[in-house]
Design a protein around this motif. Structure first.
Motif, mmCIF file in Angstrom:
data_model
loop_
_atom_site.group_PDB
_atom_site.id
_atom_site.type_symbol
_atom_site.label_atom_id
_atom_site.label_comp_id
_atom_site.label_asym_id
_atom_site.label_seq_id
_atom_site.Cartn_x
_atom_site.Cartn_y
_atom_site.Cartn_z
ATOM 1 N N ARG A 23 23.725 82.983 14.879
ATOM 2 C CA ARG A 23 24.899 82.065 15.032
ATOM 3 C C ARG A 23 25.988 82.758 15.136
ATOM 4 O O ARG A 23 27.074 82.017 14.718
ATOM 5 C CB ARG A 23 24.731 81.029 14.242
ATOM 6 C CG ARG A 23 23.715 79.829 14.518
ATOM 7 C CD ARG A 23 23.134 79.422 13.367
ATOM 8 N NE ARG A 23 22.210 78.392 13.504
ATOM 9 C CZ ARG A 23 20.683 78.852 13.811
ATOM 10 N NH1 ARG A 23 20.350 79.933 13.708
ATOM 11 N NH2 ARG A 23 19.851 77.712 14.051
ATOM 12 N N GLU A 55 24.725 86.336 6.379
ATOM 13 C CA GLU A 55 23.481 85.688 5.743
ATOM 14 C C GLU A 55 23.481 84.106 6.591
ATOM 15 O O GLU A 55 22.396 83.695 6.957
ATOM 16 C CB GLU A 55 23.938 85.420 4.278
ATOM 17 C CG GLU A 55 22.869 84.544 3.556
ATOM 18 C CD GLU A 55 23.666 83.308 3.045
ATOM 19 O OE1 GLU A 55 22.910 82.279 3.000
ATOM 20 O OE2 GLU A 55 24.987 83.070 3.171
ATOM 21 N N ILE A 56 24.854 83.742 6.569
ATOM 22 C CA ILE A 56 24.812 82.168 6.978
ATOM 23 C C ILE A 56 24.530 82.350 8.673
ATOM 24 O O ILE A 56 24.091 80.843 8.974
ATOM 25 C CB ILE A 56 26.442 81.670 6.744
ATOM 26 C CG1 ILE A 56 26.108 80.202 6.002
ATOM 27 C CG2 ILE A 56 27.210 81.627 7.772
ATOM 28 C CD1 ILE A 56 25.557 80.418 4.630
ATOM 29 N N THR A 59 20.061 82.562 8.621
ATOM 30 C CA THR A 59 18.732 82.103 8.098
ATOM 31 C C THR A 59 19.035 80.590 7.444
ATOM 32 O O THR A 59 18.742 80.289 6.357
ATOM 33 C CB THR A 59 18.740 82.912 6.782
ATOM 34 O OG1 THR A 59 19.743 82.896 5.988
ATOM 35 C CG2 THR A 59 18.077 84.374 7.031
ATOM 36 N N PRO A 60 19.068 79.721 8.521
ATOM 37 C CA PRO A 60 19.037 78.348 8.258
ATOM 38 C C PRO A 60 17.540 77.906 7.931
ATOM 39 O O PRO A 60 16.883 78.107 8.844
ATOM 40 C CB PRO A 60 19.739 77.390 9.329
ATOM 41 C CG PRO A 60 19.633 78.416 10.343
ATOM 42 C CD PRO A 60 19.803 79.957 10.038
ATOM 43 N N THR A 64 14.683 82.268 10.707
ATOM 44 C CA THR A 64 15.249 83.688 10.386
ATOM 45 C C THR A 64 15.512 84.619 11.502
ATOM 46 O O THR A 64 14.916 84.325 12.568
ATOM 47 C CB THR A 64 14.351 84.313 9.382
ATOM 48 O OG1 THR A 64 14.829 85.563 8.888
ATOM 49 C CG2 THR A 64 13.206 84.912 9.957
ATOM 50 N N THR B 207 11.460 86.562 5.003
ATOM 51 C CA THR B 207 12.583 86.115 4.550
ATOM 52 C C THR B 207 12.698 85.410 3.339
ATOM 53 O O THR B 207 11.874 84.368 3.278
ATOM 54 C CB THR B 207 13.230 85.417 5.865
ATOM 55 O OG1 THR B 207 13.616 86.168 6.703
ATOM 56 C CG2 THR B 207 14.859 84.564 5.262
ATOM 57 N N ALA B 210 16.719 81.732 2.064
ATOM 58 C CA ALA B 210 17.475 81.122 3.439
ATOM 59 C C ALA B 210 18.221 80.077 2.626
ATOM 60 O O ALA B 210 17.804 79.434 1.657
ATOM 61 C CB ALA B 210 16.338 80.688 4.335
ATOM 62 N N TYR B 211 19.131 79.560 3.462
ATOM 63 C CA TYR B 211 20.014 78.403 3.149
ATOM 64 C C TYR B 211 19.500 77.076 3.527
ATOM 65 O O TYR B 211 18.763 77.039 4.832
ATOM 66 C CB TYR B 211 21.371 78.328 3.129
ATOM 67 C CG TYR B 211 21.848 78.538 4.599
ATOM 68 C CD1 TYR B 211 21.816 79.774 5.341
ATOM 69 C CD2 TYR B 211 22.366 77.362 5.594
ATOM 70 C CE1 TYR B 211 22.148 79.739 6.961
ATOM 71 C CE2 TYR B 211 22.554 77.287 6.693
ATOM 72 C CZ TYR B 211 22.657 78.580 7.456
ATOM 73 O OH TYR B 211 22.931 78.522 8.721
ATOM 74 N N GLY B 212 19.701 75.949 2.867
ATOM 75 C CA GLY B 212 18.964 74.879 3.176
ATOM 76 C C GLY B 212 20.270 73.657 3.820
ATOM 77 O O GLY B 212 21.103 73.498 3.095
ATOM 78 N N MET B 213 20.011 73.334 5.073
ATOM 79 C CA MET B 213 20.954 72.332 5.439
ATOM 80 C C MET B 213 20.692 70.888 4.947
ATOM 81 O O MET B 213 19.607 70.855 4.200
ATOM 82 C CB MET B 213 20.844 72.308 6.875
ATOM 83 C CG MET B 213 21.385 73.597 7.726
ATOM 84 S SD MET B 213 23.082 73.822 7.658
ATOM 85 C CE MET B 213 23.780 72.626 8.995
#
Lengths: 308, 388
Positions: A23, A55-56, A59-60, A64, B207, B210-213
């Motif tokens: 993104r 990072e943003i 990897t949501p 990945t 991975t 990772a971030y959580g929406m």
């Protein structure tokens, strides 16, 4: 030069370790730099990444873009996390719990994650001598959170927390020289790079990968969004940064400085500053001041390179 | 063959980590944790422990390096106290959220300011909601046994959570006690080498972090919470297995002299020994007081605690941390909520003792029992011995 470049081009691996579909903004030179670097680091790489743009955009949960082992723990600790990984791999190989092969650990962070909040962890990891490569992807501000100034933001630049105004020129401090700070740790290899000069970048990553100890690569990563330039000019502005002497390409191998690409005669900094929205407010005398500083820095670098 | 010897508890803690065959230690020195990490670095330096000791530049990096090492598949250990625990606070949440089975010996100490190197529970109470499993130790033997059990709990496939073993600074960490050490062979058979479910390795890229929406964060945290709550079954199982193998039996909640009395103290850590001394003295006067000891603090052992206190009429909760503007001390609040939710008719009292290393005398507990120390209902709690 051309031939040498072509050799490198045919040398560099075609493998990709960044999957498409990330993104990143249009024209992002940061993901480009990282993509290039990973090609050279290769498959046997483990990456510890700081919080930030890369990072943003990648990897949501639960997706990945990384095709190599990747970990993100926090913002300020990529170097410390990498220290832990490097140590774990070493002891697990010594204990024959995992196969002995050349696995390289890299830590990746932005300029804020490196020169501000991550500086202590980085200094510790460099001093301890872990065999790893730290890559600072420097886009000269906290772009991920909305273009706030960092200590790596250049003098005069407009950011959302260094706005120019009646009482402000914009960023009022000079860019922190992280590569020199890294070099002051007397580690085997330090270099600056820019994806506008891919062959230079490839060869530096290769060296960083091969030295026996810590290596540090500071990559200028043009950010069209934060610098207020058209997305298709990212590569061009990287070149201008180098050719004006604003961002010299050099390496420090065993404490010896060497310019890897000499842009002399330097073009005036005006050429670099003028098209960027973040410098739009600068007056002639401001630009003159910046020119003086950049010229002096270039001369200093040449002096360092002359030392045997 | 186990060996029993008189030894400083800190040294014993590092020997326990050695018996657990830790592979990476990342630590930063802070009083009163120092003897633990000093001895560990000595063991590594002498080749007695096949491990890497990372001399990190801060506790923040200690916990960060532990995260990296654990994620790469190494059995990982660290230790800290007070300010160090607070400096690593941010990463404590990440270690548990990423389900990394790190074990930490937390040598409980007061938090600054004013600076105090001495023991209390203000550090751990500020870190109690970080998602770690938390055990508390009353004596050196429990410290050794808990560290060995902690790895087995943490690394269990149904758990995969970090575990903190709490021991009181100085009053436990620096005392010399007779401690029985199990043999390496027995520990090896109790605690086999760590085989991670996932680890950072190029042959099997994953991975992590990772971030959580918003559409997934709640589920991720809920899954973590369930793992923490459900870890109690594994903890009880590991305690039982340990008891069967080594003959020392532990439970999440332990009681002392609670059978013939409707009064009990509830407390965490080494203060329980002072209370037990008071209880013995009370007994010699023909008075009966009980003691309910929380060995396990997280996950909060509700059922076990409830069965220990449900028949009581009066309970004194003893804490070593200031409520900091809360209605009561943190332990009291959780016990009060348990009592309320089960509609029990129990008079609860809250006493704060032993802040910043202030001596805790058994007489305090005799006076509490005899109501010679008054419980200040207007303040919700009484700070024993404070000069107002």
């Amino acid at each position: 030069m051309r031939l040498k470049g072509l050799e490198l081009y045919t040398d560099h691996p075609e493998a990709e370790f960044v999957a498409s579909g990330h993104r990143a903004c249009q024209g992002c030179a940061e993901i480009l730099a990282l993509r290039m670097a990973l090609k050279v680091f290769g498959k046997d790489t483990i990456m510890a990444m700081a919080t930030g743009c890369m990072e943003i955009i990648s990897t949501p949960l639960p997706t990945t873009n990384w095709e190599i082992p990747w970990i993100h723990v926090a913002f300020e600790n990529a170097a410390a996390v990498a220290s832990g990984i490097e140590s774990a791999i070493r002891i697990l190989q010594e204990k024959k719990k995992i196969e002995r092969k050349d696995i390289h650990v890299i830590a990746v962070a932005g300029d804020g994650g490196t020169s501000d909040i991550g500086m202590q962890a980085l200094s510790g990891a460099l001093e301890r001598g872990h065999k790893f490569t730290y890559i600072c992807l420097d886009n000269e501000a906290y772009m991920n959170t909305g273009i706030q100034r960092s200590s790596s933001t250049p003098y005069g630049a407009m950011t959302t927390t260094s706005p120019p105004g009646k009482k402000s020129i914009g960023q009022s401090t000079w860019k922190k020289d992280m590569a020199k700070i890294a070099a002051a740790h007397n580690i085997p290899y330090v270099a600056t790079a820019c994806p506008s000069y891919p062959f230079d970048l490839f060869s530096k990553i290769k060296k960083a990968r091969s030295v026996n100890g810590p290596s540090y690569i500071h990559i200028l990563s043009v950010c069209p969004t934060g610098w207020r330039i058209p997305a298709d000019l990212a590569i061009e502005y990287g070149k201008l940064a180098v050719r004006t002497g604003v961002f010299p390409l050099y390496e420090v191998e065993d404490s010896r400085y060497k310019i890897t690409y000499s842009p002399e005669p330097l073009r005036p900094v005006q050429d670099y500053l003028k098209g960027q929205g973040r410098f739009r407010h600068l007056k002639d005398e401001d630009i003159e001041l910046i020119q003086k500083r950049i010229t002096a820095q270039w001369e200093e670098l040449k002096y360092l390179c002359s030392l045997k | 063959m186990s060996i029993k010897k008189g030894i400083e508890v800190s040294i014993a803690a590092s020997i326990a980590a050695k018996l657990a065959r830790v592979e990476v230690i990342a630590a930063y020195p802070i009083t009163p944790q120092t003897h633990i990490v000093e001895h560990l670095s000595e063991l590594v330096a002498n080749g007695e422990l096949e491990a890497i000791y990372i001399n990190v530049e801060s506790e923040h990096s200690a916990m960060s390096a532990c995260c990296g090492a654990s994620a790469a598949g190494a059995r990982t250990f660290t230790s800290t106290s007070a300010q160090g625990l607070e400096l690593m606070h941010e990463i404590l949440f990440i270690a548990s959220g990423m389900r990394l089975p790190i074990v930490m010996a937390t040598v409980n100490r007061a938090l600054s300011s004013p600076l105090s190197i001495w023991g209390d529970h203000s550090d751990i109470m500020a870190a109690r909601d970080t998602g770690w499993i938390m055990l508390f130790c009353e004596n050196g033997q429990e410290v050794v046994d808990s560290i060995i059990m902690a790895f087995k709990i943490a690394e269990h496939r149904n758990v995969l959570l970090p575990v903190m073993v709490n021991l009181d600074g100085f009053s436990l960490s620096h005392v010399i006690e007779p401690i029985e050490f199990p043999s390496q062979k027995d520990v090896d058979s109790f605690l086999p080498p760590y085989k991670p479910l996932y680890s950072l390795h190029p042959d099997r890229p994953v991975t992590m972090g990772a971030y959580g929406m918003p559409e997934i964060y709640t589920e991720a945290k809920y899954a973590q919470e369930m793992a923490l709550i459900n870890s109690k079954d594994t903890i009880i199982g590991v305690m039982k297995e340990f008891g069967d193998k080594f003959g020392r039996h532990y439970k999440p909640v332990e009681t002392h002299n609670t059978e013939n009395t409707d009064f009990a103290f509830i407390c965490l850590g080494s203060t329980n020994e002072n209370i037990a001394t008071a209880i013995d003295e009370l007994k010699s006067y023909g008075k009966e007081a009980g003691l309910i000891k929380l060995r396990l603090f997280r996950p909060f052992p509700k059922d076990e605690l409830l069965s220990a206190l449900k028949d009581k009429k009066r309970i004194a909760v003893i804490e070593r941390a200031m409520p900091a503007g809360a209605a009561n001390g943190p332990l009291y609040n959780e016990i009060a909520s348990l009592i309320y939710n089960n509609r029990l008719d129990i008079t609860l009292e809250n006493y704060i003792v032993g802040l910043g290393g202030r001596d805790v005398h058994p007489e305090y507990f005799i006076d509490i029992f005899d109501k010679k120390i008054t419980f200040k209902t207007d303040k919700n709690y009484t700070v024993i011995g404070v000069r107002e």
